[in-house]
Design an enzyme around this catalytic site. Sequence first.
Site, PDB file in Angstrom:
ATOM      1  N   HIS A  14     -10.764  -5.651  -1.554  1.00  0.00           N
ATOM      2  CA  HIS A  14     -10.853  -7.086  -1.286  1.00  0.00           C
ATOM      3  C   HIS A  14     -11.888  -7.704  -2.216  1.00  0.00           C
ATOM      4  CE1 HIS A  14     -14.456  -7.306   1.749  1.00  0.00           C
ATOM      5  NE2 HIS A  14     -14.587  -6.258   0.973  1.00  0.00           N
ATOM      6  N   CYS A  33     -19.746  -8.140  -4.374  1.00  0.00           N
ATOM      7  CA  CYS A  33     -18.528  -8.319  -3.578  1.00  0.00           C
ATOM      8  C   CYS A  33     -17.640  -9.435  -4.127  1.00  0.00           C
ATOM      9  CB  CYS A  33     -18.869  -8.591  -2.117  1.00  0.00           C
ATOM     10  SG  CYS A  33     -19.655  -7.193  -1.316  1.00  0.00           S
ATOM     11  N   HIS A  39     -13.100  -4.889  -5.267  1.00  0.00           N
ATOM     12  CA  HIS A  39     -13.831  -3.678  -4.912  1.00  0.00           C
ATOM     13  C   HIS A  39     -13.212  -3.140  -3.633  1.00  0.00           C
ATOM     14  CE1 HIS A  39     -15.852  -6.566  -2.274  1.00  0.00           C
ATOM     15  NE2 HIS A  39     -16.284  -5.534  -1.567  1.00  0.00           N
ATOM     16  N   HIS A  41     -13.236  -0.290  -0.033  1.00  0.00           N
ATOM     17  CA  HIS A  41     -13.992   0.375   1.025  1.00  0.00           C
ATOM     18  C   HIS A  41     -13.108   1.424   1.686  1.00  0.00           C
ATOM     19  CE1 HIS A  41     -17.276  -2.531   0.926  1.00  0.00           C
ATOM     20  NE2 HIS A  41     -16.357  -3.499   0.886  1.00  0.00           N
ATOM     21  N   ASP A  79      -3.621  -0.283   4.767  1.00  0.00           N
ATOM     22  CA  ASP A  79      -4.022   0.927   4.045  1.00  0.00           C
ATOM     23  C   ASP A  79      -3.532   0.904   2.603  1.00  0.00           C
ATOM     24  OD1 ASP A  79      -5.271   3.443   3.794  1.00  0.00           O
ATOM     25  OD2 ASP A  79      -3.376   4.479   4.181  1.00  0.00           O
ATOM     26  N   HIS A  80      -4.473   1.118   1.685  1.00  0.00           N
ATOM     27  CA  HIS A  80      -4.217   1.103   0.238  1.00  0.00           C
ATOM     28  C   HIS A  80      -3.617  -0.236  -0.205  1.00  0.00           C
ATOM     29  CE1 HIS A  80      -4.942   5.385   0.776  1.00  0.00           C
ATOM     30  NE2 HIS A  80      -5.307   5.372  -0.507  1.00  0.00           N
ATOM     31  N   GLU A 125     -17.277  -0.869   7.575  1.00  0.00           N
ATOM     32  CA  GLU A 125     -16.978  -1.123   6.167  1.00  0.00           C
ATOM     33  C   GLU A 125     -17.590  -0.023   5.306  1.00  0.00           C
ATOM     34  OE1 GLU A 125     -16.895  -5.240   4.122  1.00  0.00           O
ATOM     35  OE2 GLU A 125     -18.878  -4.399   3.697  1.00  0.00           O
TER      36      GLU A 125
END
Length: 136
Positions: A14, A33, A39, A41, A79-80, A125
Amino acid sequence: MVYLTRVEHFNAAHKLYNPNWSSEKNNEVFGVCANENWHGHNFDIYVTVKGIADPDTGFVMDAKQLKALIRDRVINKVDHKNLNLDVDFMQGKMCSTENLIVGIWHELQPHLPANVILHSIKLYETPRIYVEYFGE
């Protein structure tokens, strides 16, 4: 009242960026960020439901059913993925972890069995930063 928690994991990218601000202001407020190349997490999510254990099964909720609900309504969507671009329930929102957890709540809560209450969600996070939401 009995509380049941399911833990899941997902990876996602995100960016925190307010389009109404200059790049300088975004970098000042969001730091790395706001990286224009995104970037990511490794998120851990704890979903806690509560209720009275069923006298026939001893369950508040079948754990397999809770796992399937979280996977179908949340994990498969995030996810991903790029949370800003790919996730329907994050469209038009600042993609903070605080907004993400509220979006996840709204994805899960309407799909729980009638006798089960969504108590809380905790979203890590990083190992050192997390948010919690209780639907308030």
